[in-house]
Design a protein around this motif. Sequence first.
Motif, PDB file in Angstrom:
ATOM      1  N   GLN A  66     -76.794   4.505 -24.829  1.00 57.31           N
ATOM      2  CA  GLN A  66     -76.122   4.923 -23.598  1.00 57.31           C
ATOM      3  C   GLN A  66     -75.494   3.744 -22.872  1.00 57.31           C
ATOM      4  O   GLN A  66     -74.405   3.870 -22.299  1.00 57.31           O
ATOM      5  N   ARG A  67     -76.162   2.590 -22.898  1.00 56.10           N
ATOM      6  CA  ARG A  67     -75.570   1.401 -22.277  1.00 56.10           C
ATOM      7  C   ARG A  67     -74.295   0.984 -22.995  1.00 56.10           C
ATOM      8  O   ARG A  67     -73.260   0.697 -22.351  1.00 56.10           O
ATOM      9  N   LEU A  68     -74.336   0.967 -24.313  1.00 51.63           N
ATOM     10  CA  LEU A  68     -73.142   0.583 -25.081  1.00 51.63           C
ATOM     11  C   LEU A  68     -72.003   1.572 -24.860  1.00 51.63           C
ATOM     12  O   LEU A  68     -70.836   1.172 -24.779  1.00 51.63           O
ATOM     13  N   CYS A  69     -72.327   2.851 -24.752  1.00 57.19           N
ATOM     14  CA  CYS A  69     -71.284   3.850 -24.492  1.00 57.19           C
ATOM     15  C   CYS A  69     -70.673   3.651 -23.111  1.00 57.19           C
ATOM     16  O   CYS A  69     -69.446   3.792 -22.941  1.00 57.19           O
ATOM     17  N   GLN A  70     -71.499   3.338 -22.127  1.00 58.06           N
ATOM     18  CA  GLN A  70     -70.975   3.070 -20.787  1.00 58.06           C
ATOM     19  C   GLN A  70     -70.044   1.859 -20.808  1.00 58.06           C
ATOM     20  O   GLN A  70     -68.959   1.882 -20.217  1.00 58.06           O
ATOM     21  N   GLU A  71     -70.454   0.814 -21.513  1.00 58.13           N
ATOM     22  CA  GLU A  71     -69.596  -0.369 -21.632  1.00 58.13           C
ATOM     23  C   GLU A  71     -68.317  -0.023 -22.382  1.00 58.13           C
ATOM     24  O   GLU A  71     -67.229  -0.534 -22.065  1.00 58.13           O
ATOM     25  N   GLY A  72     -68.428   0.854 -23.378  1.00 57.46           N
ATOM     26  CA  GLY A  72     -67.245   1.278 -24.117  1.00 57.46           C
ATOM     27  C   GLY A  72     -66.268   2.043 -23.241  1.00 57.46           C
ATOM     28  O   GLY A  72     -65.049   1.844 -23.324  1.00 57.46           O
ATOM     29  N   ARG A  73     -66.789   2.922 -22.380  1.00 59.60           N
ATOM     30  CA  ARG A  73     -65.909   3.673 -21.479  1.00 59.60           C
ATOM     31  C   ARG A  73     -65.224   2.746 -20.477  1.00 59.60           C
ATOM     32  O   ARG A  73     -64.041   2.933 -20.143  1.00 59.60           O
TER      33      ARG A  73
END
Length: 256
Positions: free
Chosen positions: A110-117
């Motif tokens: 979820q952290r990586l996805c947030q950074e991706g967004r």
Amino acid sequence: MGARFAVLGPVEVVVGSSDLTPTAPKLLQLLAMVVLRAGKQVQTDAIVEELWPGAPPQSARTTVQTYVYQLRRIFESGGLADRGEDVLVTKATGYMLRVDPEQIDMFVFQRLCQEGREALRRHRYAETADLFRSGLSLWSGPPLENVKCGARLAAFSVDLKEQRRYARYLRIEAEIEVGMYRELVGELRSLIATDPLDEELHGQLIRVLDRSGRRSDALDAYRNLRITLNEELGLDPCADVQQLHHDLLSADRLVS
């Protein structure tokens, strides 16, 4: 502590090279519940509802205490903590798993996805794709794969699957933006073969085929989607995909 908790696939607890994952089904259910809600209290009533849906035995709450005790002893014997009570903490009306979120694959994902967004909002497409790839690489199968899920865990599983699907969609969008058209054709065809009603995948396939110079294949992909939707659901493609089809036909007229 050097521990790793996994829910993006089989539920696991690993410390170093030691697998501490319990094998008893209800113990595994309890573990999944506290890992998914790590850092937050999980109500005892919710645990009882998950483990014994419908009609829990009168001894349910006492049995939950026994399962908590067993998990704590597992954590101690595996070297995760000197005192299991420091990791699986008793709260006023339930229990809380106290570990670093970076030790749980779901929270790292979820952290990586947030950074991706965030990278996507800044139009940093290569970075976006790398972040989503890193997050998706944490998955080893369907979420909670080795757990017999009750209603609460089943809801978590559905939510995680949707998070994975959206992360994959955004990763592909970023890769389209950096020009990876031909590289994506095979993957998209494979994904569509397993999920033929996913219009977002079809739309992405149509776009990469068109941008690869394969406009006739893109038109075929649209026709295949339209036939599938009509036969399966009695529906036409969504407006966004129909617009892609219109653009393809308009491009054909301009070329001719």
